[in-house]
Design an enzyme around this catalytic site. Structure first.
Site, PDB file in Angstrom:
ATOM      1  CB  THR A 317     -28.438  65.186 121.621  1.00 12.59           C
ATOM      2  OG1 THR A 317     -27.091  65.542 121.846  1.00 12.59           O
ATOM      3  CG2 THR A 317     -28.639  63.715 121.959  1.00 12.59           C
ATOM      4  CE  LYS A 321     -27.790  69.173 119.277  1.00 12.38           C
ATOM      5  NZ  LYS A 321     -27.050  70.137 120.085  1.00 12.38           N
ATOM      6  CG  ASP A 362     -28.205  73.406 121.887  1.00 11.66           C
ATOM      7  OD1 ASP A 362     -28.586  73.041 123.009  1.00 11.66           O
ATOM      8  OD2 ASP A 362     -27.881  72.616 120.984  1.00 11.66           O
ATOM      9  N   GLY A 392     -17.682  73.287 116.102  1.00 14.80           N
ATOM     10  CA  GLY A 392     -18.693  72.265 115.793  1.00 14.80           C
ATOM     11  C   GLY A 392     -20.099  72.794 116.022  1.00 14.80           C
ATOM     12  N   GLY A 393     -21.020  71.867 116.340  1.00 11.97           N
ATOM     13  CA  GLY A 393     -22.437  72.216 116.463  1.00 11.97           C
ATOM     14  C   GLY A 393     -22.723  73.248 117.536  1.00 11.97           C
ATOM     15  CE1 TYR A 495     -24.380  68.651 128.323  1.00 13.46           C
ATOM     16  CE2 TYR A 495     -25.077  67.238 130.119  1.00 13.46           C
ATOM     17  CZ  TYR A 495     -25.058  67.548 128.777  1.00 13.46           C
ATOM     18  OH  TYR A 495     -25.726  66.754 127.880  1.00 13.46           O
ATOM     19  N   GLY A 516     -21.534  74.506 132.046  1.00 19.49           N
ATOM     20  CA  GLY A 516     -22.358  73.932 130.983  1.00 19.49           C
ATOM     21  C   GLY A 516     -23.710  73.467 131.509  1.00 19.49           C
TER      22      GLY A 516
HETATM   23  P1  NAP Z   1     -18.942  68.653 117.580  1.00 22.65           P
HETATM   24  O1  NAP Z   1     -19.903  69.206 116.591  1.00 22.65           O
HETATM   25  O2  NAP Z   1     -18.425  67.288 117.404  1.00 22.65           O
HETATM   26  O3  NAP Z   1     -17.673  69.657 117.622  1.00 22.65           O
HETATM   27  C1  NAP Z   1     -16.590  69.410 118.465  1.00 22.65           C
HETATM   28  C2  NAP Z   1     -15.603  70.562 118.377  1.00 22.65           C
HETATM   29  O4  NAP Z   1     -14.612  70.342 119.356  1.00 22.65           O
HETATM   30  C3  NAP Z   1     -14.881  70.662 117.043  1.00 22.65           C
HETATM   31  O5  NAP Z   1     -14.616  72.002 116.797  1.00 22.65           O
HETATM   32  C4  NAP Z   1     -13.604  69.872 117.304  1.00 22.65           C
HETATM   33  O6  NAP Z   1     -12.481  70.315 116.555  1.00 22.65           O
HETATM   34  C5  NAP Z   1     -13.326  70.206 118.741  1.00 22.65           C
HETATM   35  N1  NAP Z   1     -12.582  69.150 119.422  1.00 22.65           N
HETATM   36  C6  NAP Z   1     -12.991  67.871 119.597  1.00 22.65           C
HETATM   37  N2  NAP Z   1     -12.056  67.191 120.298  1.00 22.65           N
HETATM   38  C7  NAP Z   1     -11.057  68.058 120.560  1.00 22.65           C
HETATM   39  C8  NAP Z   1      -9.816  67.945 121.244  1.00 22.65           C
HETATM   40  N3  NAP Z   1      -9.429  66.803 121.817  1.00 22.65           N
HETATM   41  N4  NAP Z   1      -9.024  69.039 121.332  1.00 22.65           N
HETATM   42  C9  NAP Z   1      -9.407  70.200 120.759  1.00 22.65           C
HETATM   43  N5  NAP Z   1     -10.568  70.360 120.084  1.00 22.65           N
HETATM   44  C10 NAP Z   1     -11.383  69.307 119.999  1.00 22.65           C
HETATM   45  O7  NAP Z   1     -19.552  68.710 119.035  1.00 22.65           O
HETATM   46  P2  NAP Z   1     -20.612  69.767 119.615  1.00 22.65           P
HETATM   47  O8  NAP Z   1     -21.993  69.320 119.335  1.00 22.65           O
HETATM   48  O9  NAP Z   1     -20.213  71.122 119.175  1.00 22.65           O
HETATM   49  O10 NAP Z   1     -20.391  69.595 121.187  1.00 22.65           O
HETATM   50  C11 NAP Z   1     -19.195  70.055 121.803  1.00 22.65           C
HETATM   51  C12 NAP Z   1     -19.361  69.956 123.324  1.00 22.65           C
HETATM   52  O11 NAP Z   1     -20.375  70.848 123.747  1.00 22.65           O
HETATM   53  C13 NAP Z   1     -19.866  68.597 123.799  1.00 22.65           C
HETATM   54  O12 NAP Z   1     -18.772  67.759 124.062  1.00 22.65           O
HETATM   55  C14 NAP Z   1     -20.673  68.897 125.039  1.00 22.65           C
HETATM   56  O13 NAP Z   1     -19.878  68.676 126.194  1.00 22.65           O
HETATM   57  C15 NAP Z   1     -20.971  70.363 124.915  1.00 22.65           C
HETATM   58  N6  NAP Z   1     -22.445  70.559 124.829  1.00 22.65           N
HETATM   59  C16 NAP Z   1     -23.040  71.232 125.818  1.00 22.65           C
HETATM   60  C17 NAP Z   1     -24.401  71.479 125.791  1.00 22.65           C
HETATM   61  C18 NAP Z   1     -25.049  72.197 126.913  1.00 22.65           C
HETATM   62  O14 NAP Z   1     -26.275  72.354 126.904  1.00 22.65           O
HETATM   63  N7  NAP Z   1     -24.310  72.641 127.896  1.00 22.65           N
HETATM   64  C19 NAP Z   1     -25.165  71.032 124.700  1.00 22.65           C
HETATM   65  C20 NAP Z   1     -24.522  70.331 123.695  1.00 22.65           C
HETATM   66  C21 NAP Z   1     -23.151  70.117 123.757  1.00 22.65           C
HETATM   67  P3  NAP Z   1     -12.187  69.813 115.053  1.00 22.65           P
HETATM   68  O15 NAP Z   1     -13.097  70.641 114.186  1.00 22.65           O
HETATM   69  O16 NAP Z   1     -10.772  70.100 114.869  1.00 22.65           O
HETATM   70  O17 NAP Z   1     -12.549  68.362 115.025  1.00 22.65           O
END
Ligand code: NAP
Length: 549
Positions: A317, A321, A362, A392-393, A495, A516
């Site tokens: 995670t 990744k 994912d 993001g990811g 989640y 989630g």
């Molecule tokens: P990441 O790569 O850090 O990307 C985060 C994204 O969210 C970016 O687009 C960022 O925008 C945006 N963001 C962050 N803070 C924000 C805020 N306060 N207001 C508006 N936009 C915001 O993270 P990720 O790996 O994609 O994970 C995102 C979320 O997915 C995690 O927090 C987790 O809860 C969830 N997740 C769920 C699973 C599952 O199996 N259900 C698995 C992994 C992750 P900018 O580009 O502008 O910074």
């Protein structure tokens, strides 16, 4: 027969008034699964009537006990003088009024080596080959370093090994990385006497949990998280019910979740529960690795190459990744096409001969969650207009999966240029559904205007413990309200908590919701199948998770 590794409940007793409650705590610890009690009498030993209080602890101990009075200079609390400390031990083991005395006393190697007088007194009080009296107490010689691995660790072990009165060797040091655990395992494998080799701190949990795999004499645990007597000590409940300590053997396969931070991950509950449910000989741990690639490479490389660890896979995670992909590539392993396309992987599979594979679960988990929640097949996603919030990811994995299925997507992101980049990467690609993907970027303030069938939150907004806890990603200051009704589906990938503000809001306005947790359990189930070769229904993992909440 294999000798079991004991769980020793370590209980610090600070004052004579605490003796009764400490004995009750010990009784509860034994019910939970402790086979030994370590009485930490560092503070108690300085009280005026210490001998009576400690005598009662020993007499009424609900299991065989170790008495430890750790001085300040070795990381304990005892500030009294050495003669008083040793007199207390002598009185405990020699006094006829004691039933059998403590099973062990713990004395620091440094104290034992420093004073010939102390050594003689200790030797008179414990059993050993040259002992003429009928003594029932064994000597644990111990050595601790709270700063890191002592340079002379091997010399210290040699000295304890060569000391005839030493019944059990104990070494504990502050781990600098997960790799220190591997050295602790090597020390156990090379032992010439019963040995305790433990790493302390956030990197040391592996040495404590996997002690039975390498024949460790015991592992220390606490009856309550607020009462740990050394950094990184697990609770008895965690050892027994989260890590299934009693199931661990020399052959157990080791798995884990690699991330930074990772200690609050729910994956150990899910996977260990799953392993137990299908009778698979596996153990799954949190594996904290600092963000830099060099840390990742050195740690994972050492774990894979360790001849007896049997490290067979990991969930990977944030922030590793991309590191996983690079590592598997560098080691000549196999990368599934999906991970290659996304540029990140979340699953490592280590073959029995050390061959590596990585995959991304994912992506399929997101598509499956959406289809199951909407009651449609993947091909029907081609008819849907989907708003993806975040770039993001997770957004990347979601966009890759949904564009393959032929869905039309608009990506909205706080930093618009990232949304544009992600859209440009996938837009116009030839998809598995036999058409070109339609992916564009939209401005956050136009979220309400797209007539979307589905909204997917791929940001941490609403996640517990973040700045945006309690907020909804659909709320955009100054923009129109996003229309939610019973024809709209809202999927929140966050989640923790399962019922986020977005899920609650969507439900209250009649929309269909997908949490989630659904995606999280599905991606875990796919990893589980890759490691064990067996599929298990989502309910198995959900049940395992519920048990630990
Ligand atoms: P990441 O790569 O850090 O990307 C985060 C994204 O969210 C970016 O687009 C960022 O925008 C945006 N963001 C962050 N803070 C924000 C805020 N306060 N207001 C508006 N936009 C915001 O993270 P990720 O790996 O994609 O994970 C995102 C979320 O997915 C995690 O927090 C987790 O809860 C969830 N997740 C769920 C699973 C599952 O199996 N259900 C698995 C992994 C992750 P900018 O580009 O502008 O910074």
């Amino acid at each position: 027969m294999r000798r079991m590794t004991f769980i020793a409940a370590s209980i610090a007793v600070h004052a004579t008034d605490d003796v009764g409650s400490a004995i009750q705590r010990a009784a509860d610890a034994v019910k939970m699964g402790a086979a030994l009690i370590e009485w930490r009498i560092d503070a108690l030993a300085e009280e005026p009537n210490a001998i009576n209080a400690v005598g009662r602890l020993v007499r009424e101990s609900p299991a065989p006990c170790i008495v430890t009075c750790r001085p300040e200079w070795e990381g304990g609390e005892y500030r009294g003088d050495e003669p008083a400390r040793i007199s207390l031990f002598e009185a405990l083991v020699i006094d006829d009024s004691q039933s059998a005395g403590p099973r062990y006393i713990d004395v620091e190697l440094a104290a034992y080596q420093r004073s010939e007088n102390l050594k003689q007194k200790v030797n008179l009080a414990v059993f050993h080959p040259a002992q003429v009296r009928d003594m029932h107490t064994g000597l644990i010689l111990s050595s601790h370093d709270f700063r890191g691995r002592p340079r002379d660790l091997l010399q210290r072990i040699e000295a304890m090994t060569n000391e005839p009165a030493c019944a059990v060797i104990k070494v504990a040091w502050q781990a600098r990385s997960l790799r220190d655990n591997l050295e602790a395992f090597d020390l156990l494998l090379q032992r010439q006497k019963p040995t305790i080799a433990l790493c302390m701190g956030q990197f040391g949990l592996m040495s404590r949990v996997l002690a039975p795999k390498f024949g460790g004499f015991l592992t220390f645990a606490t009856d309550h998280p607020a009462e740990v007597t050394a950094p990184g000590q697990p609770t008895i409940d965690e050892l027994k019910n989260l890590y299934h300590f009693d199931r661990i053997t020399a052959d157990t396969r080791v798995y884990g979740v690699i991330g930074w931070p990772v200690e609050h991950s729910r994956s150990p509950a899910i996977h260990n529960g799953g392993f137990e449910a299908i009778g698979f000989d596996g153990m799954y741990l949190p594996l904290p690795i600092p963000p830099e690639y060099e840390h990742f490479k050195a740690t994972i490389g050492a774990m894979i190459d360790h001849p007896r660890l049997n490290f067979r896979g990991a969930s990977v995670t944030i922030p590793h990744k991309e590191n996983l992909l690079r590592f598997v590539l560098e080691r000549g392993g196999r990368i599934d096409p999906l991970s290659e396309r996304i540029g990140a992987a979340n699953t490592l599979i280590v073959g029995s001969a050390g061959g590596l594979e990585c995959a991304n679960t994912d992506c399929s988990a997101a598509v499956q969650s959406l289809c199951a929640g909407m009651g449609i097949g993947a091909k029907d996603l081609g008819e849907k207009r989907i708003a993806v919030i975040g770039a993001g990811g997770v957004a990347r994995a979601v966009v890759a999966g949904l564009s393959d299925a032929g869905a039309t997507m608009v990506i909205f992101n706080r930093r618009h240029e990232r949304a544009e980049q992600l859209a440009a990467e996938f837009n116009g690609r030839w998809t598995a559904a036999g058409r070109t993907a339609k992916v564009v970027a939209g401005k956050m303030n136009s979220l309400a205007c797209g007539c979307f069938h589905v909204f997917i939150n791929c940001t941490p907004v609403g996640m517990a413990g973040t700045e945006a806890e309690g907020e909804s990603p659909l709320y955009v200051p100054g923009a129109d309200d996003v229309p939610l009704n019973d024809e709209v589906v809202v999927f929140d990938t966050v989640y923790t908590p399962e019922r986020t503000p977005l899920i609650q809001e969507a439900e209250s306005r009649g929309a269909k919701v997908i949490t989630g947790m659904e995606m999280f359990l599905r991606q875990a189930a796919m990893q589980f199948e890759m490691w064990t070769g067996k599929a298990a229904p989502i309910e198995v993992f959900n049940k395992a998770l519920m048990k630990r909440q």
